[in-house]
Design a protein around this motif. Structure first.
Motif, short mmCIF file in Angstrom:
data_model
loop_
_atom_site.label_atom_id
_atom_site.label_comp_id
_atom_site.label_asym_id
_atom_site.label_seq_id
_atom_site.Cartn_x
_atom_site.Cartn_y
_atom_site.Cartn_z
N ILE A 34 -6.70 17.86 60.87
CA ILE A 34 -7.19 18.24 62.20
C ILE A 34 -8.39 17.35 62.48
CG2 ILE A 34 -8.16 20.07 63.62
CD1 ILE A 34 -6.54 22.09 62.13
N ASP A 35 -8.14 16.28 63.19
CA ASP A 35 -9.12 15.20 63.35
C ASP A 35 -9.99 15.42 64.59
OD1 ASP A 35 -6.65 14.84 64.67
OD2 ASP A 35 -7.18 12.79 65.18
N VAL A 36 -10.78 16.46 64.53
CA VAL A 36 -11.76 16.75 65.57
C VAL A 36 -13.12 16.89 64.90
CG1 VAL A 36 -10.05 17.90 67.05
CG2 VAL A 36 -11.36 19.26 65.39
N PRO A 37 -14.22 16.90 65.66
CA PRO A 37 -15.53 17.05 65.04
C PRO A 37 -15.61 18.28 64.14
CG PRO A 37 -15.76 16.42 67.32
CD PRO A 37 -14.30 16.69 67.11
N TYR A 38 -16.48 18.22 63.13
CA TYR A 38 -16.56 19.29 62.14
C TYR A 38 -16.77 20.66 62.77
CZ TYR A 38 -18.18 22.05 58.17
OH TYR A 38 -18.33 23.04 57.23
N GLU A 193 0.08 13.18 68.77
CA GLU A 193 0.22 11.82 69.31
C GLU A 193 -1.06 11.00 69.11
OE1 GLU A 193 1.40 12.06 73.37
OE2 GLU A 193 3.48 12.63 72.91
N ARG A 194 -2.20 11.67 69.13
CA ARG A 194 -3.47 10.93 69.00
C ARG A 194 -3.56 10.23 67.63
NH1 ARG A 194 -4.97 16.35 68.52
NH2 ARG A 194 -5.85 16.90 66.48
N HIS A 195 -2.88 10.75 66.60
CA HIS A 195 -2.87 10.08 65.30
C HIS A 195 -2.23 8.71 65.41
CE1 HIS A 195 -3.41 13.74 62.39
NE2 HIS A 195 -4.24 13.79 63.43
N ILE A 196 -1.20 8.61 66.22
CA ILE A 196 -0.51 7.33 66.40
C ILE A 196 -1.44 6.33 67.08
CG2 ILE A 196 1.51 6.19 67.37
CD1 ILE A 196 2.13 8.32 65.22
N PHE A 197 -2.10 6.76 68.13
CA PHE A 197 -3.01 5.87 68.86
C PHE A 197 -4.20 5.46 67.99
CE2 PHE A 197 -1.23 8.38 72.57
CZ PHE A 197 -0.38 7.36 72.98
N LYS A 198 -4.71 6.40 67.18
CA LYS A 198 -5.88 6.10 66.36
C LYS A 198 -5.60 5.02 65.32
CE LYS A 198 -8.74 10.27 66.46
NZ LYS A 198 -9.35 11.35 65.65
N ARG A 199 -4.37 4.96 64.84
CA ARG A 199 -4.05 3.99 63.79
C ARG A 199 -3.33 2.75 64.32
NH1 ARG A 199 -7.59 5.96 62.35
NH2 ARG A 199 -8.07 7.17 60.49
N ASP A 200 -3.37 2.56 65.61
CA ASP A 200 -2.83 1.34 66.20
C ASP A 200 -3.84 0.22 66.01
OD1 ASP A 200 -1.81 -0.72 67.70
OD2 ASP A 200 -1.81 0.37 69.62
N VAL A 201 -3.57 -0.68 65.06
CA VAL A 201 -4.53 -1.73 64.73
C VAL A 201 -4.69 -2.72 65.89
CG1 VAL A 201 -4.18 -1.57 62.25
CG2 VAL A 201 -2.73 -3.10 63.60
N THR A 202 -3.72 -2.77 66.79
CA THR A 202 -3.82 -3.68 67.93
C THR A 202 -4.61 -3.06 69.09
OG1 THR A 202 -1.85 -2.92 69.11
CG2 THR A 202 -1.53 -4.54 67.35
N LYS A 203 -4.76 -1.73 69.06
CA LYS A 203 -5.45 -0.97 70.11
C LYS A 203 -4.75 -1.05 71.46
CE LYS A 203 -8.64 0.06 67.17
NZ LYS A 203 -8.64 1.41 66.55
N SER A 204 -3.51 -1.54 71.48
CA SER A 204 -2.83 -1.66 72.76
C SER A 204 -1.31 -1.50 72.68
CB SER A 204 -3.13 -3.03 73.39
OG SER A 204 -2.67 -4.08 72.56
N HIS A 205 -0.73 -1.67 71.49
CA HIS A 205 0.74 -1.69 71.39
C HIS A 205 1.37 -0.31 71.57
CE1 HIS A 205 4.73 -2.97 70.08
NE2 HIS A 205 4.76 -1.87 69.34
N CYS A 206 0.81 0.69 70.89
CA CYS A 206 1.45 2.02 70.86
C CYS A 206 1.37 2.70 72.22
CB CYS A 206 0.80 2.90 69.79
SG CYS A 206 1.12 2.29 68.11
N LYS A 207 2.52 3.03 72.76
CA LYS A 207 2.61 3.73 74.04
C LYS A 207 3.36 5.06 73.88
CE LYS A 207 1.00 0.26 76.64
NZ LYS A 207 0.15 -0.46 75.73
N ILE A 208 4.01 5.24 72.72
CA ILE A 208 4.86 6.39 72.45
C ILE A 208 5.89 6.53 73.58
CG2 ILE A 208 4.96 8.82 71.77
CD1 ILE A 208 2.19 8.70 70.80
N ASP A 209 6.58 5.44 73.80
CA ASP A 209 7.64 5.43 74.80
C ASP A 209 8.94 4.99 74.13
OD1 ASP A 209 7.35 2.72 74.41
OD2 ASP A 209 6.36 2.34 76.31
N LYS A 210 9.91 4.54 74.89
CA LYS A 210 11.21 4.18 74.33
C LYS A 210 11.25 2.75 73.78
CE LYS A 210 13.90 7.37 77.20
NZ LYS A 210 15.01 7.52 78.18
N SER A 211 10.17 2.01 73.97
CA SER A 211 10.23 0.60 73.58
C SER A 211 9.26 0.18 72.49
CB SER A 211 10.00 -0.29 74.82
OG SER A 211 8.69 -0.10 75.33
N CYS A 212 8.08 0.81 72.41
CA CYS A 212 7.05 0.26 71.53
C CYS A 212 7.45 0.29 70.06
CB CYS A 212 5.71 0.98 71.74
SG CYS A 212 5.71 2.74 71.35
#
Length: 345
Positions: A34-38, A193-212
């Motif tokens: 649970i990746d929210v503030p303590y 879904e935020r876990h996916i965005f947080k670990r996107d090393v490109t900071k732009s690729h992950c869209k969680i859509d049908k193509s990424c």
């Protein structure tokens, strides 16, 4: 001297609310789960969840608990034993990320046997913040604080390893032999879904859509969603599954934030409503059967399917300690311990 530490999730000491509560506290208070503030984690976990969930979770554990103990622990111990039989020259220890079988105890066991170089092997095919990352981060913290003289090598995610895909595909085929299945569902443990965005090393690729997830990118090295969908694609290709005869879903949601879609329970319901009478579910995010596979899928999933009019519901066991999986795991470890034999890590 080289040694191996296998690490799985963990389990409460018993299927009682008294023992489930501290286990859930440790698990859910993990900042990578649970990746929210303590302060928010304390409010959510100790102010809300731990006041209601331990009793319900204990009831679920009671349904699947074995005479020998927690299925996950028993299965993991048998896996460790069988791997150790094939690795006579290298100590193999077992630890859990949560619970009493701590990573610190596992490292101490190896150090006590003279080990100064450890292969840390998280028992998860895919990378995720809440599984592999929390294991490797804690192990490095413990190394710095308590075992500064040892070296730790992390075994990478193996979701797309051809040998792993072969073993998984063969297991599915074996368990479906003689059965007429209309649909094979690949159910993976869900993450926000935020876990996916947080670990996107490109900071732009992950869209969680049908193509990424099907578009080549360096982001895939740490993208749990891509790695899950890739397992499905590779196994479907290996088994020559036809389009429409298989799909992927994600189970075990928690809270109200967006999680990976579609949910497994609703997918099972949808398939039943579409007229599917026979289906099977495989859970490739786990290598060991546990509460999520034995209760959530095999019991709750089957109940949903039958209530909606489905007839035959098959749950495919995890690889557990099957001989082909033990052989593959041992081969990977040997290639690390003796690089001249094979290249893997």
């Amino acid at each position: 001297m080289k040694g191996i530490l296998l690490v799985n999730l963990g389990s409460p000491e018993s299927p009682t609310a008294k023992d489930v509560k501290p286990y859930l506290d440790e698990f859910l208070m993990d900042e990578r789960v649970i990746d929210v503030p303590y302060w928010a984690r304390v409010l959510i976990v100790r102010g809300i969840i731990l006041n209601t969930r331990p009793k319900a979770s204990a009831a679920a554990y009671q349904k699947i608990w074995w005479e020998e103990g927690s299925p996950l622990i028993v299965i993991s111990e048998k896996l460790q034993e069988k791997v150790q039989e094939q690795l006579e020259n290298y100590p193999v220890a077992l630890a859990m990320r949560y619970g009493s079988m701590t990573i610190k105890k596992g490292l101490q066991e190896l150090v006590g046997k003279g080990v100064d170089e450890v292969l840390l092997f998280p028992l998860y095919p895919q990378f995720a913040m809440a599984t592999t990352e929390t294991i490797t981060v804690l192990a490095e913290k413990l190394r710095k604080e308590h075992f500064p003289n040892i070296k730790i090598t992390d075994f990478p995610a193996f979701y797309n390893d051809p040998d792993y895909i072969d073993v998984l595909s063969d297991s599915i085929s074996k368990n479906l032999e003689g059965k007429s299945i209309e649909h094979l569902l690949f159910s993976y443990h869900g993450v926000p879904e935020r876990h996916i965005f947080k670990r996107d090393v490109t900071k732009s690729h992950c869209k969680i859509d049908k193509s990424c997830c099907i578009t080549p990118s360096s982001a895939h090295e740490y993208c749990y969603r891509h790695q899950c969908l890739e397992v499905t694609r590779l196994v479907a290709k290996k088994l020559d599954l036809k389009p429409g005869a298989y799909s992927s879903s994600f189970q075990s949601r928690l809270g109200f934030d967006p999680w990976l879609q579609p949910p497994t329970d609703r997918t099972i319901e949808r398939l039943g409503k579409q007229g599917i009478k026979s289906m099977a579910v495989v859970t490739p995010a786990f290598v060991s059967d546990c509460l999520e596979t034995l209760e959530e899928i095999a019991m709750e999933g089957q109940e949903i399917f039958h209530e909606i009019g489905g007839k035959d519901f098959t749950t495919i066991p995890c690889l557990n300690y099957d001989e082909p999986w033990v052989n593959l795991l041992s081969k990977w470890i040997k290639s690390w311990a003796e690089p001249s034999i094979a290249e893997r890590v």
